[in-house]
Design an enzyme around this catalytic site. Structure first.
Site, PDB file in Angstrom:
ATOM      1  N   HIS A 253       0.860  -1.181   0.000  1.00 49.06           N
ATOM      2  CA  HIS A 253       0.000   0.000   0.000  1.00 49.06           C
ATOM      3  C   HIS A 253       0.898   1.233   0.000  1.00 49.06           C
ATOM      4  O   HIS A 253       1.984   1.217   0.584  1.00 49.06           O
ATOM      5  CB  HIS A 253      -0.902   0.000   1.252  1.00 49.06           C
ATOM      6  CG  HIS A 253      -2.046   0.960   1.173  1.00 49.06           C
ATOM      7  ND1 HIS A 253      -1.902   2.305   1.432  1.00 49.06           N
ATOM      8  CD2 HIS A 253      -3.353   0.770   0.851  1.00 49.06           C
ATOM      9  CE1 HIS A 253      -3.068   2.901   1.277  1.00 49.06           C
ATOM     10  NE2 HIS A 253      -3.970   2.003   0.927  1.00 49.06           N
ATOM     11  N   ASP A 311      -8.079  -4.540  -0.302  1.00 49.60           N
ATOM     12  CA  ASP A 311      -8.571  -4.986  -1.609  1.00 49.60           C
ATOM     13  C   ASP A 311      -8.412  -6.490  -1.802  1.00 49.60           C
ATOM     14  O   ASP A 311      -9.105  -7.084  -2.630  1.00 49.60           O
ATOM     15  CB  ASP A 311      -7.815  -4.265  -2.738  1.00 49.60           C
ATOM     16  CG  ASP A 311      -8.012  -2.768  -2.682  1.00 49.60           C
ATOM     17  OD1 ASP A 311      -9.171  -2.344  -2.554  1.00 49.60           O
ATOM     18  OD2 ASP A 311      -7.018  -2.029  -2.766  1.00 49.60           O
TER      19      ASP A 311
END
Length: 374
Positions: A253, A311
């Site tokens: 991320h 996700d």
């Protein structure tokens, strides 16, 4: 400057107005979180009742708005439809909207939160040729979204509490995430004094990208391509090969250099939903769990702090609910509306905030003169 959401990427911490995301996902509801983000505090029981009643009052779409859907191809991507429809709402409320008036700003924000489930659901039902269902104000926010997505026009829709809870968690986990691309887009548009519906439409457009809101769709496509756990070592090898363009989606991320605190919550939801439907041995979940375990033990990923993010599992949950992949980002947009609205409100509360004008680092030619022909 913002007082809404705090992220500590090194420690893997996400706080909404000071409250840990894990606690909110476990104990709160999306509308309660929306109130928290907008007003800075969790609502009292009376405040929550009043807030919910206001949301219910504004959740219907004007009949003329529904006619907009017929202008799109039936196979149009739901995000394309949402960008257009939300932007078009500017034409409905522009003349009665004074962004200098705090009360009118609040009404505009609540209208957006209230109407977004119907806008997203209609983009789905239109694509499959099913009439749009109206909101049912006896249901909570997540359940209402589910009945508008999956209910048939000729019968009552009974909301599955396991699905409703999973959807509520997805909405809470995605409600805000500091100065991400779409939120920054909303704030930049807002700084010009643009209509709030236009600002949120710009945010939806930014969210659509595969590097932002579309990432969970890309994760699911990757898991489907891997197919079986025995294919994972080859996938890991491709991800390490600097000459291979393949990327391991759902890991790492831009902010988090530790576990994304949302990932564990959504992983549990994935297991609950799949077990509820008798798909505890779902091949995609099996691949996802095995891929996660292998990657977490691999020195390459450990050194680079490439941990699973939200996700990685959210697409599996939405797929188990029965949603097609092109609706994943639309659900994300419904969730993130509370955050976008809160940032829009926060920006306008600062009377000294002028138009934002990002600076650039110029890397082009220095001064040169036009060649004059003799």
């Amino acid at each position: 400057k913002s007082a809404i959401t705090y992220v500590d990427g090194e420690a893997g911490v996400l706080l909404y107005r000071g409250y840990p995301i894990e606690e909110l996902a476990q104990h709160s509801s999306y509308l309660e979180v929306a109130h928290l983000l907008m007003f800075g505090e969790l609502p009292t029981p009376q405040q929550y009742t009043e807030f919910q009643a206001t949301v219910h009052f504004h959740n219907l779409l004007h009949a003329q708005v529904l006619s907009f859907y017929h202008g799109f191809r039936r196979d149009a991507h739901p995000m394309a439809v949402m960008v257009g429809v939300v932007g078009a709402l500017s034409a409905f409320y522009h003349d009665v909207m004074d962004i200098r008036n705090q009360q009118q700003r609040l009404i505009a924000g609540i209208r957006l939160i209230a109407k977004m489930p119907a806008i997203a659901a209609a983009s789905y039902t239109y694509s499959i040729g099913r009439p749009q269902r109206y909101p049912n104000n006896t249901l909570d926010y997540a359940s209402n979204l589910l009945q508008m997505l999956f209910g048939l026009p000729s019968s009552e829709y009974t909301v599955d509490p396991v699905l409703a809870r999973a959807m509520d968690r997805i909405l809470i986990l995605h409600a805000d995430h500091e100065q991400n691309a779409s939120t920054s887009t909303v704030r930049l548009a807002a700084s010009s004094g643009a209509n709030p519906f236009a600002c949120i439409s710009a945010g939806i457009a930014s969210l659509w990208g595969p590097a932002h809101g579309g990432a969970n769709e890309q994760v699911l496509k990757m898991l489907m391509e891997i197919g079986r756990p025995e294919n994972i070592p080859k996938t890991i090898a491709r991800a390490k090969d600097k000459n291979d363009s393949f990327r391991l989606m759902g890991f790492g991320h831009r902010i988090y250099k530790n576990f994304d605190p949302r990932s564990r919550v959504i992983q549990e939801s994935a297991k609950e939903v799949l077990a509820h439907f008798g798909h505890a041995n779902d091949p995609l979940l099996e691949v996802a769990v095995e891929l996660e375990q292998i990657a977490l033990k691999d020195e390459y990923f450990v050194e680079r702090k490439l941990y699973p993010n939200v996700d990685f599992y959210s697409g599996i949950v939405l797929r188990a609910m029965g949603l097609p992949m092109n609706m994943f980002t639309a659900i994300f947009a419904v969730a993130r509306t509370a955050g976008w609205v809160s940032h829009w409100l926060e920006l306008h509360q600062d009377a000294s905030h002028g138009i934002d004008r990002p600076r650039q680092l110029y890397v082009g030619h220095t001064l040169r003169h036009y060649p004059i022909k003799k």
